[in-house]
Design a protein around this motif. Structure first.
Motif, mmCIF file in Angstrom:
data_model
loop_
_atom_site.group_PDB
_atom_site.id
_atom_site.type_symbol
_atom_site.label_atom_id
_atom_site.label_comp_id
_atom_site.label_asym_id
_atom_site.label_seq_id
_atom_site.Cartn_x
_atom_site.Cartn_y
_atom_site.Cartn_z
ATOM 1 N N VAL A 152 22.937 2.032 -44.779
ATOM 2 C CA VAL A 152 22.976 2.367 -43.490
ATOM 3 C C VAL A 152 21.498 2.559 -42.928
ATOM 4 O O VAL A 152 21.381 2.219 -41.804
ATOM 5 C CB VAL A 152 23.570 3.728 -43.369
ATOM 6 N N HIS A 153 20.595 3.210 -43.991
ATOM 7 C CA HIS A 153 19.262 3.493 -43.176
ATOM 8 C C HIS A 153 18.299 2.608 -44.309
ATOM 9 O O HIS A 153 17.799 3.203 -45.372
ATOM 10 C CB HIS A 153 18.908 4.706 -43.459
ATOM 11 N N LEU A 203 26.292 9.731 -41.857
ATOM 12 C CA LEU A 203 26.628 8.902 -42.899
ATOM 13 C C LEU A 203 25.705 8.373 -43.597
ATOM 14 O O LEU A 203 24.624 7.593 -43.016
ATOM 15 C CB LEU A 203 27.757 7.792 -42.421
ATOM 16 N N HIS A 204 25.752 8.527 -45.186
ATOM 17 C CA HIS A 204 24.763 7.719 -45.893
ATOM 18 C C HIS A 204 25.823 7.110 -46.631
ATOM 19 O O HIS A 204 26.766 7.314 -46.839
ATOM 20 C CB HIS A 204 23.906 8.737 -46.919
ATOM 21 N N ASN A 205 25.052 5.917 -47.504
ATOM 22 C CA ASN A 205 25.737 5.366 -48.606
ATOM 23 C C ASN A 205 24.500 5.309 -49.878
ATOM 24 O O ASN A 205 23.620 5.054 -49.487
ATOM 25 C CB ASN A 205 26.435 4.048 -48.084
ATOM 26 N N MET A 238 15.711 4.127 -46.750
ATOM 27 C CA MET A 238 16.128 5.196 -47.671
ATOM 28 C C MET A 238 15.939 4.330 -48.880
ATOM 29 O O MET A 238 16.864 3.476 -49.206
ATOM 30 C CB MET A 238 17.421 5.844 -47.510
ATOM 31 N N CYS A 293 20.045 3.409 -49.429
ATOM 32 C CA CYS A 293 21.190 3.692 -48.513
ATOM 33 C C CYS A 293 21.111 2.374 -47.980
ATOM 34 O O CYS A 293 19.998 1.891 -47.225
ATOM 35 C CB CYS A 293 20.739 4.788 -47.654
HETATM 36 CU CU LIG Z 1 21.381 6.950 -45.410
#
Ligand SMILES: [Cu+2]
Length: 231
Positions: free
Chosen positions: A157-158, A116-118, A161, A155
């Motif tokens: 989530v990460h 999953l990315h956002n 990124m 992103c």
């Molecule tokens: Cu991500």
């Protein structure tokens, strides 16, 4: 008289269609900062995508001092059409790291990862967006209706990124390759200011130079000098 008319017409046609290429190399002057390793272990899908640890792309300089991912544009140019714009999420990194788009052009956002990315845009002129791209969502399209200086798309989530997008009302921009090289083709003849933007230096550190474009190739090389105070 007829001869005169023909030559006037030829002159008009040639001045309308006269266009040239601007190309150049962007280099770094000073001690190159070490690229930090990105800590991806929080998401095993990301970590396992890289055989060797992925490195920060904030300032990518090769052993010849040439800088990758510098965005170069022709200020005040009119017309032109940019190539299709694609921003891929691959190995939990954005590819490309820096991208230019034209106002109203589709930016295709891909998710090549099984995670999953956002997609969170930090745009200020254009309305910001923030949506999730679960691993089953492989493609989304966005576009921007106002010109804007480079802003981040990241992103949540990460946290490592981050990519940069800039929006133009013309198609005359390019991003340097791993050899610090760029080419902008089909620029209508004229005198322009060429702008080079690099992530580490930001908008306040852009370098500009005047270039005259005729029908041949004009060269615009840039050197980003490491500031003495910057860590
Ligand atoms: Cu991500």
């Amino acid at each position: 008289m007829l001869k005169f008319k023909i030559s006037v017409i030829l002159l008009l046609v040639s001045s309308l269609t006269l266009a040239g290429t601007i190309s150049g190399t962007v280099t770094f002057d000073g001690k190159t900062p070490k690229r930090k390793k990105l800590k991806m272990s929080a998401d095993p899908v990301c970590g396992s995508a890289h055989k060797t640890p992925a490195l920060s792309e904030k300032l990518v300089v090769n052993d010849k001092g040439q800088i990758k991912n510098v965005l170069v544009w022709v200020k005040g140019a009119k017309g032109g059409s940019a190539s299709p714009a694609v921003l891929d999420q691959n190995g939990c990194m954005y590819s490309p790291h820096v991208i230019g788009v034209q106002k109203g052009q589709d930016l295709l956002i891909k998710n090549s990862d099984a995670t999953l990315h956002n997609i969170h845009s930090m745009s200020k002129e254009n309305s910001s967006f923030n949506f999730a791209m679960p691993k089953v969502v492989k493609e989304k399209k966005v576009s921007f209706d106002k010109i804007e200086e480079p802003f981040a798309i990241k992103c949540d989530v990460h946290p490592w990124m981050k990519s940069w997008v800039s929006v133009f009302d013309h198609g005359f921009f390019a991003v340097t390759d791993e050899n610090g090289h760029f080419t902008i083709e089909g620029v209508p003849a004229g005198e322009y200011e060429i702008v080079a933007w690099q992530e580490w230096f930001k908008m306040k550190g852009v370098i500009t130079q005047k270039v005259k474009v005729t029908d041949g190739e004009s060269v615009a090389d840039f050197t980003f000098k490491r500031p003495s105070k910057k860590k």
